[in-house]
Write a protein that holds these residues in place. Sequence first.
Motif, short mmCIF file in Angstrom:
data_model
loop_
_atom_site.label_atom_id
_atom_site.label_comp_id
_atom_site.label_asym_id
_atom_site.label_seq_id
_atom_site.Cartn_x
_atom_site.Cartn_y
_atom_site.Cartn_z
N ILE A 278 6.85 1.28 8.41
CA ILE A 278 6.20 2.60 8.46
C ILE A 278 6.12 3.18 9.87
O ILE A 278 5.53 4.25 10.07
CB ILE A 278 4.77 2.54 7.87
N LYS A 279 6.69 2.51 10.85
CA LYS A 279 6.48 2.92 12.24
C LYS A 279 6.94 4.34 12.53
O LYS A 279 6.40 5.01 13.41
CB LYS A 279 7.15 1.93 13.20
N ASP A 280 7.94 4.84 11.79
CA ASP A 280 8.45 6.18 12.04
C ASP A 280 7.93 7.21 11.02
O ASP A 280 8.30 8.39 11.10
CB ASP A 280 9.98 6.18 12.01
N ALA A 281 7.13 6.76 10.07
CA ALA A 281 6.61 7.68 9.04
C ALA A 281 5.57 8.61 9.64
O ALA A 281 4.70 8.19 10.41
CB ALA A 281 6.01 6.89 7.89
N LYS A 282 5.65 9.88 9.28
CA LYS A 282 4.76 10.87 9.88
C LYS A 282 3.56 11.20 8.99
O LYS A 282 2.56 11.74 9.48
CB LYS A 282 5.55 12.15 10.19
N THR A 283 3.65 10.96 7.71
CA THR A 283 2.56 11.30 6.79
C THR A 283 2.24 10.10 5.90
O THR A 283 3.05 9.17 5.76
CB THR A 283 2.94 12.49 5.88
N ASP A 284 1.06 10.16 5.29
CA ASP A 284 0.68 9.09 4.35
C ASP A 284 1.65 9.04 3.17
O ASP A 284 1.97 7.95 2.68
CB ASP A 284 -0.75 9.33 3.84
N ARG A 285 2.10 10.19 2.71
CA ARG A 285 3.00 10.22 1.57
C ARG A 285 4.32 9.51 1.91
O ARG A 285 4.88 8.80 1.07
CB ARG A 285 3.26 11.65 1.11
N GLU A 286 4.80 9.71 3.13
CA GLU A 286 6.01 9.01 3.55
C GLU A 286 5.78 7.49 3.56
O GLU A 286 6.64 6.71 3.14
CB GLU A 286 6.43 9.46 4.95
N LYS A 287 4.60 7.08 4.01
CA LYS A 287 4.28 5.65 4.04
C LYS A 287 4.22 5.08 2.62
O LYS A 287 4.73 3.98 2.37
CB LYS A 287 2.94 5.43 4.75
N ILE A 288 3.58 5.82 1.72
CA ILE A 288 3.50 5.36 0.33
C ILE A 288 4.90 5.20 -0.26
O ILE A 288 5.21 4.20 -0.92
CB ILE A 288 2.67 6.35 -0.52
N ILE A 343 -4.10 3.02 4.19
CA ILE A 343 -4.23 3.92 3.04
C ILE A 343 -5.05 3.25 1.95
O ILE A 343 -4.71 2.15 1.49
CB ILE A 343 -2.85 4.33 2.50
N GLN A 344 -6.12 3.90 1.53
CA GLN A 344 -6.99 3.35 0.49
C GLN A 344 -6.41 3.63 -0.89
O GLN A 344 -5.87 4.72 -1.14
CB GLN A 344 -8.40 3.96 0.62
N SER A 345 -6.52 2.66 -1.79
CA SER A 345 -6.05 2.85 -3.16
C SER A 345 -6.95 2.09 -4.12
O SER A 345 -7.78 1.26 -3.69
CB SER A 345 -4.59 2.37 -3.30
N ASN A 346 -6.80 2.36 -5.41
CA ASN A 346 -7.66 1.74 -6.42
C ASN A 346 -6.84 1.23 -7.59
O ASN A 346 -5.92 1.90 -8.06
CB ASN A 346 -8.68 2.76 -6.95
N LEU A 347 -7.22 0.04 -8.08
CA LEU A 347 -6.61 -0.49 -9.29
C LEU A 347 -7.05 0.35 -10.48
O LEU A 347 -8.19 0.83 -10.54
CB LEU A 347 -7.02 -1.95 -9.49
N ILE A 348 -6.15 0.52 -11.44
CA ILE A 348 -6.41 1.32 -12.63
C ILE A 348 -6.17 0.46 -13.87
O ILE A 348 -5.08 -0.09 -14.07
CB ILE A 348 -5.48 2.56 -12.69
N VAL A 349 -7.19 0.33 -14.70
CA VAL A 349 -7.08 -0.39 -15.97
C VAL A 349 -6.74 0.63 -17.04
O VAL A 349 -7.43 1.65 -17.20
CB VAL A 349 -8.40 -1.12 -16.31
#
Length: 630
Positions: A278-288, A343-349
């Motif tokens: 992710i070192k060159d990613a500029k946005t969170d969406r790019e990282k995801i 980046i925060q995320s959540n598990l979904i059941v």
Amino acid sequence: MQKYFLLTLFTGLMSLAAQSQNNYDASKIPDNLKQDAVAVVRNEEQIYEYKTIGSGTIKYKIVITVLNKAGDAYAEFTEVYDRFSNIYNLKGILYDATGKKIKDYKSSDFLDHSLVSNYTIFQDDRVKLLNISNTTYPYTVEYSYSQDFNGILTLPSWKSLKGYHIATEKSSYVFQKNAGLNVRFLTSEGLKTDSTTVNNKTTYSWVANNIPATIHEPLSVGTDQLSAWVKIAPNQFEFDSSKGDLSTWNNLGAWISKLNENGDVLPPATKTIVQNLIKDAKTDREKIQILYNHLQQNTRYVSVQLGIGGFKPILAEKVAQVNYGDCKALSNYMKALLKEAGIQSNLIVIGNGMPELNKMYSSIGQANHMILAVPSAKDTTFLECTSQNYPMGYIGYSNSDRNVLMVTENGGKLIRTPKYQSKDNYQLSKTSVLLTEDGTANISTKSSYGNAQYEDNLPNLLSEPTEVRKRILQSLDFADAELQQVKFEQNDKKLPIVNGEIKYITKQLLTKGGDKMFLVINQINRKESVPEKVTNRKTSFAIPFDYNDEDEIIYTLPAGLKVDFLPKDVKLTSEFGEYTASFVANGNTITYKRTQTMNSKTYPASKYNEYVDFYKKIYQADKVKAVLSK
């Protein structure tokens, strides 16, 4: 008094069972239960004693008369158990048509197999099996067993109808709980619940009698509308050394959160990989996007069903080492990758392909899958972590538009997954048909499929070329079709879109009648049959999914061939959807355009024949012909 009541209850039920053995003569089955039936449940008794939050016992017996060969499947006994339960007192009996006993079967006659699927490498479920069959019909089978549970997450449900084409003469469920054990009931509308309390033990009972068989109705959403049913969920539970509270969705989510505590820690080597990616990613969406691609390329799905492991994800550290996991493990691993990226995320059941979670009734049994959600200020990105092919953010139609449980540090929270509208689930096609003087048609079709129709066409993207060609040839209406080119590709891996191109030759496009030639104009996306109408339909129905089709065909005619007749344009509108077809002749070309948009929702049974009428009009419009002559 307490022991006397229990003894009376069990003795009375067993006494009724003994008396019923004299009534297994198939000729005594009421005629209304034989209609549309391949088998009849003569008597079913389910007695469950809920002893503590972690223990219970079931005593079960069922007697089924098989009326003909189509009902043989109902003569088979299967019951699953694991290391938290044991099955004993297994018995089976075969009776002839008059109810005379032919043979007894004891516990040693039942097969015992591991219940491991081809995508499961860790699972402790096992199954007891026995298939009693007879060559003479009708015949009757009787099965009974007892089962103790040492670990309770769910409680047995009950349904008076076992499926389509099987009637029920009598079925009952007795549920008894000790004082201090709190449960919640969900029952079918109008079902009577009898209850008594004696010496701190409460007994609930339900019974159904003389339930006729039901046939499978087209597009049916199931038999729950016709069947009596009961679902029971515990408030508190104990399972595999884990305790929790299931009384609310918030509490259930809190339990899952606790199970996953400290489970999203990555090894140092994997952390380094994440940071390099992710070192060159500029946005969170790019990282995801980068990390989701990494997950898909470096892990594979396997099922893990060992004790609490059926609910607790494998540690992210372990997944990083072995590069595989089940839906929980892969979702949790993706969560850990994102956490390392800040980046925060959540598990979904979620209940994949199941009815959505009932807002007012929390229970384990309503879900069978786990995905991941990445909330943001503007929207939420959902990730299906078991797929190596889905683009980021696409979770599949069977996961869409439903209540799901988001697991947070503060417990569970019900949210809703995205709904894929008809405009998203599209097929767009453009076809050119070049007709030569000898009647040969050179046909070329380019198509694009989105979302749900992307899913439908994934096999064409992933299968071996020979399999794809075979599938395409089977779908064409021309026996002499000669395939020249078949190509499917996903041009942009970030989008749920498959593009296809098919080229073939046929000499069967035109049919002759005297000095005229007839051309069925819609050769690409045509309804080939009409559902039958159902008199006195009993169940509601649903169109499988919302979709939108837009197709265009341009015919180029050879010199000397002219158009004598073109059908009129068609426009159909109903609550089920819309359909249009247009026909234009210009010089030596015919341009045909067709659109169909369908709305997926549950419709009442009374609307079904209206749906058939609408479908029939589409079928007729799809079959119209142009008349050509020299």
